[in-house]
Design a protein around this motif. Structure first.
Motif, PDB file in Angstrom:
ATOM      1  N   SER A  64      -7.386   5.566  59.425  1.00  0.00           N
ATOM      2  CA  SER A  64      -6.287   5.261  57.965  1.00  0.00           C
ATOM      3  C   SER A  64      -7.290   3.893  57.777  1.00  0.00           C
ATOM      4  CB  SER A  64      -5.120   4.592  58.503  1.00  0.00           C
ATOM      5  OG  SER A  64      -4.647   3.671  58.902  1.00  0.00           O
ATOM      6  N   ALA A  66      -6.937  -0.282  56.140  1.00  0.00           N
ATOM      7  CA  ALA A  66      -5.897  -1.622  55.315  1.00  0.00           C
ATOM      8  C   ALA A  66      -6.336  -1.539  54.543  1.00  0.00           C
ATOM      9  CB  ALA A  66      -5.666  -2.785  56.616  1.00  0.00           C
ATOM     10  N   PRO A 114       0.652   1.077  50.323  1.00  0.00           N
ATOM     11  CA  PRO A 114       0.586   1.617  51.193  1.00  0.00           C
ATOM     12  C   PRO A 114       1.365   2.647  50.980  1.00  0.00           C
ATOM     13  CG  PRO A 114       0.883  -0.842  51.596  1.00  0.00           C
ATOM     14  CD  PRO A 114       1.618  -0.883  50.321  1.00  0.00           C
ATOM     15  N   ARG A 115       0.190   4.013  51.250  1.00  0.00           N
ATOM     16  CA  ARG A 115       0.596   5.083  50.811  1.00  0.00           C
ATOM     17  C   ARG A 115      -0.557   6.128  51.479  1.00  0.00           C
ATOM     18  NH1 ARG A 115      -0.103   8.141  46.107  1.00  0.00           N
ATOM     19  NH2 ARG A 115      -0.594   6.343  44.382  1.00  0.00           N
ATOM     20  N   THR A 116       0.019   7.504  51.295  1.00  0.00           N
ATOM     21  CA  THR A 116      -1.263   8.556  51.409  1.00  0.00           C
ATOM     22  C   THR A 116      -1.426   8.239  49.839  1.00  0.00           C
ATOM     23  OG1 THR A 116       0.166  10.670  51.883  1.00  0.00           O
ATOM     24  CG2 THR A 116      -0.667   9.647  53.419  1.00  0.00           C
ATOM     25  N   ARG A 137      -4.622   7.653  54.750  1.00  0.00           N
ATOM     26  CA  ARG A 137      -3.696   6.900  54.620  1.00  0.00           C
ATOM     27  C   ARG A 137      -3.847   5.724  53.940  1.00  0.00           C
ATOM     28  NH1 ARG A 137      -1.554   7.553  59.101  1.00  0.00           N
ATOM     29  NH2 ARG A 137      -1.671   5.250  60.118  1.00  0.00           N
ATOM     30  N   ASP A 139      -3.102   1.817  55.357  1.00  0.00           N
ATOM     31  CA  ASP A 139      -2.028   0.919  55.383  1.00  0.00           C
ATOM     32  C   ASP A 139      -1.932  -0.509  55.152  1.00  0.00           C
ATOM     33  OD1 ASP A 139      -1.264   2.991  57.348  1.00  0.00           O
ATOM     34  OD2 ASP A 139      -3.125   2.072  58.237  1.00  0.00           O
ATOM     35  N   SER A 140      -0.558  -1.494  54.745  1.00  0.00           N
ATOM     36  CA  SER A 140      -0.857  -2.646  54.451  1.00  0.00           C
ATOM     37  C   SER A 140      -1.290  -3.466  55.317  1.00  0.00           C
ATOM     38  CB  SER A 140       1.474  -3.041  54.886  1.00  0.00           C
ATOM     39  OG  SER A 140       0.800  -4.703  54.642  1.00  0.00           O
TER      40      SER A 140
END
Ligand SMILES: [Zn+2]
Length: 329
Positions: A64, A66, A114-116, A137, A139-140
């Motif tokens: 993922s 950030a 933040p999501r996919t 994804r 991420d935060s």
């Protein structure tokens, strides 16, 4: 004929395993054919995921991203003429690297929710087009908030119009994409050997409800320290800016830029090629700065990205020769 004899469910299970075994064998073969160690800082890491379509392999080196993160994709297989990736409404070309495979960098901008998101890779081959799609994804990054107290004489630099104009200039400069890497085998290093302080992405309160984003990283450096180019490239800006003070901006190719702010002296000129580690100026306290320090930042295709995360990336060595159809966009 063979495929008709195997129930569909079993094929779904068995074929990926066969492909995975075949790809591990070819990964080993690729490792043996790699360029000498001197041309690469570290061995290429194992990918975190592998996708195979029509005898093409797409490897991702992250599970993922950030917010503000950069990820590397690698594509290998026979007869590749060129490829491009689409992620968050941005299309980026792959470049042909010294190890004979194709790479591209994708970015999660710091304001992405933040999501996919879908990632699509389209590959042009002698036999036709192939497309891969998968979900990635973001991420935060848990960015922090900080108050910035400016010295009285520089309080006017909190004016959002000054900041908007400066960011627009830098966005236009860093949106130019040189279609091949200009960095060399030594890759990217910190511009000064000192502690990192304020991180990338920090929300900064400038008083009167004014807020700004920190586009790079700070380092605790006294005035007058020699600052090094983070990688080989070409200086495309070396002049005074309102917020960044005396500022140098280096093009490293493929849409990657590094910027260095608040210098007391600039030692480079626009248009000048620089080597990795070359001294480009002396640190200082010019521009919107409350004490001597170094601010440095990395942009990818016009977007600010987390420079510390970028430095931690394994990057392929550039190729001396570009394949005709392989130019990045
Ligand atoms: Zn800073």
């Amino acid at each position: 004929m063979f495929s008709r004899l195997i129930p569909c469910d079993i094929r779904k299970l068995v074929l990926p395993i066969l492909y995975a075994v075949a790809s591990l064998v070819s990964l080993n073969a690729a490792a043996q054919n790699e360029t000498p160690a001197i041309f690469q800082r570290e061995p290429r890491p194992m990918p975190s995921s592998l996708q195979i379509e029509a005898k093409l392999q797409l490897e991702t080196y992250f599970s993922s991203l950030a917010q503000g993160g950069v990820g590397l994709l690698r594509l290998s297989g026979d007869g590749i003429l060129g490829a491009r990736a689409e992620f968050r409404r941005e299309t980026t070309g792959f470049f042909y690297a010294a190890d004979g495979d194709w790479y591209t960098l994708i970015a999660a901008d710091m304001d992405a929710s933040p999501r996919t998101y879908p990632l699509t890779v389209q590959v042009a081959r002698q036999s036709g087009e192939v497309a891969f799609t998968r979900e990635l994804r973001i991420d935060s990054a848990n960015f922090i908030v900080q108050n910035l107290n400016l010295p009285r004489g520089r309080a006017y630099l909190a004016d959002p119009e000054i900041e908007t104009a400066e960011l627009a200039l830098l966005e236009s400069l860093t949106s130019e994409i040189t279609p091949a890497p200009l960095w060399d085998a030594s890759g990217f290093e910190l511009p000064h050997d000192s502690e990192l302080s304020t991180p990338f992405g920090t929300f900064r309160r400038l008083g009167d409800d004014r807020q700004s984003r920190h586009t790079g990283w700070d380092q605790n450096v006294p005035t007058g320290a020699p600052i090094q180019a983070m990688a080989a490239g070409e200086v495309i800006f070396a002049d005074a800016l309102a917020i960044r003070g005396n500022y140098a901006l280096i093009n490293h190719g493929l849409g990657v830029y590094s910027g260095y702010a608040h210098f007391s002296e600039l030692h480079v000129d626009e248009g000048q090629p620089v080597a990795a580690g070359q001294i480009i100026g002396l640190s200082g306290n010019t521009g919107r700065s409350s004490a001597p320090h170094l601010h440095w930042e990395i942009a990818l295709r016009g977007k600010w990205v987390d420079g510390a995360a970028f430095l931690a990336l394994w990057l392929p060595s550039p190729s001396g020769a570009q394949k005709d159809a392989g130019a990045a966009q």
